[in-house]
Design an enzyme around this catalytic site. Structure first.
Site, short mmCIF file in Angstrom:
data_model
loop_
_atom_site.label_atom_id
_atom_site.label_comp_id
_atom_site.label_asym_id
_atom_site.label_seq_id
_atom_site.Cartn_x
_atom_site.Cartn_y
_atom_site.Cartn_z
CB CYS A 73 -0.90 0.02 1.23
SG CYS A 73 -2.07 -1.34 1.33
CD GLU A 75 -2.40 4.16 2.95
OE1 GLU A 75 -3.61 4.39 3.08
OE2 GLU A 75 -1.95 3.33 2.13
#
Length: 160
Positions: A73, A75
């Site tokens: 991901c 993040e």
């Protein structure tokens, strides 16, 4: 039996223009990072930008793989890179913009559970809350003053 009530406080802005200039800039960096996402399977592109206490801005985008668990991901891409490049720096703010390439995403998209756990690790490690701002491609922006609002019963080193 004892009841445990957990409350979280989030702030919802109607659009980017309601935010401070530094956050708007960080959201634009997240949007630029989103343009670099590699999401041929989900068609769901995510960009993240971190503001560090040394003034650096680190970005990341989601990177998928045909073997789905091998992807990462946006993040976590940004967090892990900041930890590798600036191990002593603290993360002050995180901006996340997410959306499908199939249709416009107008609702704020929070970090997934795995990303919440990763953010928690850094928030606990640095002993300083991380402000998190997230949105879809357009529309409302949600702000959390700490990851604790998104993951109130955090699993951390104190459990080990």
């Amino acid at each position: 039996m004892k009841e445990l009530k957990i409350e979280s406080t989030l702030y919802v802005y109607d659009n980017l223009n309601e935010l401070d200039k530094d956050v708007i800039s960080l959201m634009h960096k997240a949007s630029e990072a989103r343009d670099n996402a590699y999401a041929p399977y989900s068609k769901f592109n995510v960009g993240a930008a971190l503001l560090l206490d040394n003034g650096e801005v680190i970005t990341g985008s989601n990177q998928e793989n045909a073997s789905y668990p091998s992807g990462l991901c946006a993040e976590r891409t940004a967090i892990y890179y900041s930890g590798a490049k600036y191990p002593k720096a603290k993360i002050l703010k995180m901006a996340i913009i997410a959306g499908s390439t199939k249709s416009q995403t107008t609702e704020p998209i929070p970090p997934c559970g795995a990303c919440r756990q990763s953010i928690a690790e850094y928030e606990v490690k640095q002993d300083l809350p991380i402000e998190i701002f997230f949105m879809g491609e357009v529309g409302k922006v949600v702000k959390s003053n700490s990851l604790a609002n998104l993951l109130p019963l955090v699993f951390d080193k104190s459990a080990l």
